[in-house]
Scaffold this active site. Sequence first.
Site, PDB file in Angstrom:
ATOM      1  N   LEU A  72      11.202  35.835   4.995  1.00 25.74           N
ATOM      2  CA  LEU A  72      11.784  35.631   6.317  1.00 25.74           C
ATOM      3  C   LEU A  72      13.004  34.721   6.321  1.00 25.74           C
ATOM      4  O   LEU A  72      13.802  34.763   7.263  1.00 25.74           O
ATOM      5  CB  LEU A  72      10.731  35.096   7.284  1.00 25.74           C
ATOM      6  CG  LEU A  72       9.479  35.990   7.450  1.00 25.74           C
ATOM      7  CD1 LEU A  72       8.560  35.403   8.518  1.00 25.74           C
ATOM      8  CD2 LEU A  72       9.867  37.419   7.802  1.00 25.74           C
ATOM      9  N   ARG A  74      15.571  34.953   4.476  1.00 24.94           N
ATOM     10  CA  ARG A  74      16.804  35.634   4.060  1.00 24.94           C
ATOM     11  C   ARG A  74      16.824  37.118   4.426  1.00 24.94           C
ATOM     12  O   ARG A  74      17.765  37.817   4.061  1.00 24.94           O
ATOM     13  CB  ARG A  74      16.999  35.480   2.543  1.00 24.94           C
ATOM     14  CG  ARG A  74      15.922  36.192   1.730  1.00 24.94           C
ATOM     15  CD  ARG A  74      15.937  35.807   0.256  1.00 24.94           C
ATOM     16  NE  ARG A  74      14.991  36.608  -0.503  1.00 24.94           N
ATOM     17  CZ  ARG A  74      13.671  36.437  -0.509  1.00 24.94           C
ATOM     18  NH1 ARG A  74      13.124  35.485   0.232  1.00 24.94           N
ATOM     19  NH2 ARG A  74      12.895  37.198  -1.245  1.00 24.94           N
ATOM     20  N   LYS A  87       7.875  47.058   4.267  1.00 23.79           N
ATOM     21  CA  LYS A  87       9.258  46.689   4.579  1.00 23.79           C
ATOM     22  C   LYS A  87      10.062  47.884   5.093  1.00 23.79           C
ATOM     23  O   LYS A  87      10.910  47.732   5.976  1.00 23.79           O
ATOM     24  CB  LYS A  87       9.948  46.114   3.338  1.00 23.79           C
ATOM     25  CG  LYS A  87       9.630  44.668   3.048  1.00 23.79           C
ATOM     26  CD  LYS A  87      10.532  44.163   1.929  1.00 23.79           C
ATOM     27  CE  LYS A  87      10.224  42.718   1.600  1.00 23.79           C
ATOM     28  NZ  LYS A  87      11.095  42.203   0.523  1.00 23.79           N
ATOM     29  N   CYS A 188      14.909  36.790  -8.171  1.00 22.33           N
ATOM     30  CA  CYS A 188      15.118  35.850  -7.071  1.00 22.33           C
ATOM     31  C   CYS A 188      13.917  34.934  -6.894  1.00 22.33           C
ATOM     32  O   CYS A 188      14.057  33.772  -6.515  1.00 22.33           O
ATOM     33  CB  CYS A 188      15.396  36.608  -5.774  1.00 22.33           C
ATOM     34  SG  CYS A 188      17.021  37.388  -5.702  1.00 22.33           S
TER      35      CYS A 188
END
Length: 269
Positions: A72, A74, A87, A188
């Site tokens: 949430l 990014r 998603k 990431c």
Amino acid sequence: MVEPLSDAEVERYSRQLILRGVGEAGQRLLQQASVLVVGAGALGSPVIAYLAGAGVGRLTIVDGVAVDVSNLSRQPLHAEAGLGAGKAASAAATALGINSAVDVRAERRRLSAGDASAAVAGHDIVCDCTDDFEIKFALNDACLGAAVPLAHAAVLEFGGQLTTIVPGGPCLRCLFGAPPAPGEVPTCAQAGILGPVAGVVGAMQANEVLNLILGLGEPLSGRLMIYEGLRPRARIVDFAIDPACPAPHGASPGGGIIPGQADAMEERR
């Protein structure tokens, strides 16, 4: 005889309709276009939002994972109310909330090298918004084989990169050779990513897609844009086709990226 835009459409798209090189003919190109977006995360968020807002006719969103609370910070396509949902479906719902006239299709699955070609089929442009190197290179090969442009982007920590692979031009394999070995490049989740960096790079990726559809500007073919967020700047690295590249390079299709594009571009002149 082409039907003119409705009053509601003119009002909705007024700020882009008045742009030089867009107009009603350009808006029709957007409405006729079909874009595949692979990945509905940090890069997919700005890409999907801007393409839906611009009125791209059909968006296919492919993502195999669910919305997690760590997303949430990014990924503004998703919200707390959607935690645990896929998603792809969450992104599709947000896109429809922006523009209900867009045909949005959500596919909850992880794209693989084996089905990349089938996924690309029927689309005019593909957006690589995934963080999976295997999928990135599979999309590269599939798009070259199908003569479909690919807008590539990647982000990590405080920076990112993007380039556009067009039929007949250099590709990711020309630039990088092969995907990195597993574990060679941190994810990431391991190295982190600042949300606005993904927003900047994703917005530039969406800009590439819209320019391709509209036949405007000059795509980032043979050029890698590298964005640095700590000392904000962007630099360009040029690259050419590698004669030893194993990817299926072919000639660029005539008549525009999108069917009918050449006629619409002529109409605007």
